[in-house]
Design an enzyme around this catalytic site. Sequence first.
Site, PDB file in Angstrom:
ATOM      1  N   ASN A   7      45.425  31.683   4.095  1.00  0.00           N
ATOM      2  CA  ASN A   7      44.894  31.827   2.742  1.00  0.00           C
ATOM      3  C   ASN A   7      45.186  33.266   2.319  1.00  0.00           C
ATOM      4  OD1 ASN A   7      43.376  32.161   0.460  1.00  0.00           O
ATOM      5  ND2 ASN A   7      41.495  31.283   1.311  1.00  0.00           N
ATOM      6  N   ARG A  98      46.874  27.616   1.580  1.00  0.00           N
ATOM      7  CA  ARG A  98      46.025  27.366   0.427  1.00  0.00           C
ATOM      8  C   ARG A  98      46.768  27.857  -0.820  1.00  0.00           C
ATOM      9  NH1 ARG A  98      41.335  30.945  -2.114  1.00  0.00           N
ATOM     10  NH2 ARG A  98      40.576  29.418  -3.597  1.00  0.00           N
ATOM     11  N   HIS A 187      38.027  24.886  -6.112  1.00  0.00           N
ATOM     12  CA  HIS A 187      37.241  24.645  -4.884  1.00  0.00           C
ATOM     13  C   HIS A 187      37.418  23.205  -4.387  1.00  0.00           C
ATOM     14  CE1 HIS A 187      34.190  27.902  -6.369  1.00  0.00           C
ATOM     15  NE2 HIS A 187      35.054  28.458  -5.530  1.00  0.00           N
ATOM     16  N   ARG A 248      30.913  36.121 -13.069  1.00  0.00           N
ATOM     17  CA  ARG A 248      31.410  35.337 -14.211  1.00  0.00           C
ATOM     18  C   ARG A 248      30.240  34.721 -14.971  1.00  0.00           C
ATOM     19  NH1 ARG A 248      35.113  32.355 -10.293  1.00  0.00           N
ATOM     20  NH2 ARG A 248      36.865  33.782 -10.014  1.00  0.00           N
ATOM     21  N   ASP A 290      25.957  40.375  -5.584  1.00  0.00           N
ATOM     22  CA  ASP A 290      25.595  39.826  -4.277  1.00  0.00           C
ATOM     23  C   ASP A 290      24.171  39.293  -4.363  1.00  0.00           C
ATOM     24  OD1 ASP A 290      24.656  39.539  -1.592  1.00  0.00           O
ATOM     25  OD2 ASP A 290      26.353  40.769  -0.934  1.00  0.00           O
ATOM     26  N   GLU A 403      37.160  24.658   4.555  1.00  0.00           N
ATOM     27  CA  GLU A 403      38.390  24.398   3.805  1.00  0.00           C
ATOM     28  C   GLU A 403      39.606  24.418   4.725  1.00  0.00           C
ATOM     29  OE1 GLU A 403      36.656  27.442   1.205  1.00  0.00           O
ATOM     30  OE2 GLU A 403      37.711  26.449  -0.437  1.00  0.00           O
TER      31      GLU A 403
HETATM   32  P1  AMP Z   1      31.066  33.222  -0.476  1.00  0.00           P
HETATM   33  O1  AMP Z   1      31.865  33.580  -1.701  1.00  0.00           O
HETATM   34  O2  AMP Z   1      31.046  31.732  -0.195  1.00  0.00           O
HETATM   35  O3  AMP Z   1      31.398  34.036   0.731  1.00  0.00           O
HETATM   36  O4  AMP Z   1      29.526  33.575  -0.827  1.00  0.00           O
HETATM   37  C1  AMP Z   1      29.135  34.871  -1.188  1.00  0.00           C
HETATM   38  C2  AMP Z   1      27.717  34.816  -1.738  1.00  0.00           C
HETATM   39  O5  AMP Z   1      26.820  34.289  -0.742  1.00  0.00           O
HETATM   40  C3  AMP Z   1      27.157  36.194  -2.104  1.00  0.00           C
HETATM   41  O6  AMP Z   1      26.527  36.123  -3.370  1.00  0.00           O
HETATM   42  C4  AMP Z   1      26.122  36.449  -1.042  1.00  0.00           C
HETATM   43  O7  AMP Z   1      25.091  37.238  -1.526  1.00  0.00           O
HETATM   44  C5  AMP Z   1      25.631  35.047  -0.754  1.00  0.00           C
HETATM   45  N1  AMP Z   1      24.937  35.022   0.524  1.00  0.00           N
HETATM   46  C6  AMP Z   1      25.441  35.145   1.760  1.00  0.00           C
HETATM   47  N2  AMP Z   1      24.442  35.149   2.686  1.00  0.00           N
HETATM   48  C7  AMP Z   1      23.277  35.031   1.997  1.00  0.00           C
HETATM   49  C8  AMP Z   1      21.885  34.987   2.356  1.00  0.00           C
HETATM   50  N3  AMP Z   1      21.508  35.055   3.618  1.00  0.00           N
HETATM   51  N4  AMP Z   1      20.968  34.856   1.382  1.00  0.00           N
HETATM   52  C9  AMP Z   1      21.351  34.782   0.091  1.00  0.00           C
HETATM   53  N5  AMP Z   1      22.632  34.821  -0.318  1.00  0.00           N
HETATM   54  C10 AMP Z   1      23.581  34.946   0.607  1.00  0.00           C
END
Ligand code: AMP
Length: 419
Positions: A7, A98, A187, A248, A290, A403
């Site tokens: 990827n 990907r 996705h 977004r 985040d 994925e």
């Molecule tokens: P991804 O793009 O699938 O890697 O997801 C990233 C998002 O997952 C970010 O907004 C992170 O803050 C959230 N995330 C990861 N671990 C946690 C957690 N333990 N509690 C809340 N959000 C989380």
Amino acid sequence: MKILTLNCGSSSIKFDVISTSVEVMQKGQDYSIVRGVIERIGTENAIVRYKLPNGDGFKGEEKILDHKIALKRIVDILTGDKPRILNSLSEINGVGHRVVHGGESFSKSVIINDAVENEIIACSEFEPLHNPQNLSGIKVASEFFPSIPHVAVFDTGFHHSIPAKAFLYALPYDIYQKYKMRRYGFHGTSHRYVSQQAIKFLGIPSENSKIITAHLGNGCSITAVSGGRSIDTSMGHTPLEGLMMGTRCGDLDPAVILHIMNKEKLNIADADSLMNKKSGLLGVSGISNDLREVEEAREQGNERAKLAIDIFCYRLKKYITAYAGALGGLDALVFTGGIGENSSLIRELSTNGLEFMGTKIDLAKNNANGGRICKEDRLVDISAVGTDGNYSRVRTLVIPTNEELIIARDTVLCIEKLL
Ligand code: AMP
């Protein structure tokens, strides 16, 4: 077979080597031999990380100035002595890539040839950020693996089954004809994987199944899956449409952006950046994209953080009920992605009040392990059990996405000419 999945992003390459075959995948016994990522490619302090199932692995900073050097590093990891992962590179039978956008051309994964490469280039008009990166990854990987098949697996592929009434925008029809402006959805490999897992878990006939899958990560999308096929999804012509995301805005009255462009004298790039990079959780909370940081601020009483999470969950709930209507019923609601797999708060707030349609979660199950799914868990059922001992009519499942597994399986199926 051993399949290398890649990827390639602008500054990162994620990789995985998966042991699979047609027989093995039917039994669900395919597994990852090694999984890793190289990030910050193009710098003196790129991060190299990988992990084997037995826990062995590596994390370090290295000078990796381009994607070719990064791929050479991956090849060295795979063929190195400590730990020994492969005896030789010839053990790899195929490479699965990907590719984000397959436009209207690709409903399925395909073996890459010159014509396929040209189509991927053509689709770059729709996906100028990712498709060129995906293609340069294909070119570099072909140099290292010149004599085995390379397969393109498209994020948009799973959504090809969406009917015109759901993929067309209500703009003059010739806009679609001239520019292929329509909903494509993204996705797809994730929605496909978790919906398949849910159907298998429920033990219901795939052809009658009605599943909603919510992929909630930094990018978020939700899909209505009927009979194992996507019939609607929230992301549109680009990943901007639909749910609120990390940065977004998701759904928006288009007139709002025209008005802001006029008032603030924004050009197209400014407007694009406003909607894609400065909005969502970050824009509303003013804290972070985040979710962990936004949740923390909410805990401490920050009102904007609370508002951001309330909007996120309210919109998600609206899509869940809309898609239950589109499906004409619901067997299961699935949460996946970094947020879906780890945030009990988002799962709770977005399903709260949906008991009328048979969706009820068990708060203790939802909060177990701090709400986070364990790495070993393949699926967690957080549905409530009623006083009659039965599960709520609609099951709510948390399924870690994979994925890479879908990419590896499709690569095998293409090699075996079964797709
Ligand atoms: P991804 O793009 O699938 O890697 O997801 C990233 C998002 O997952 C970010 O907004 C992170 O803050 C959230 N995330 C990861 N671990 C946690 C957690 N333990 N509690 C809340 N959000 C989380």
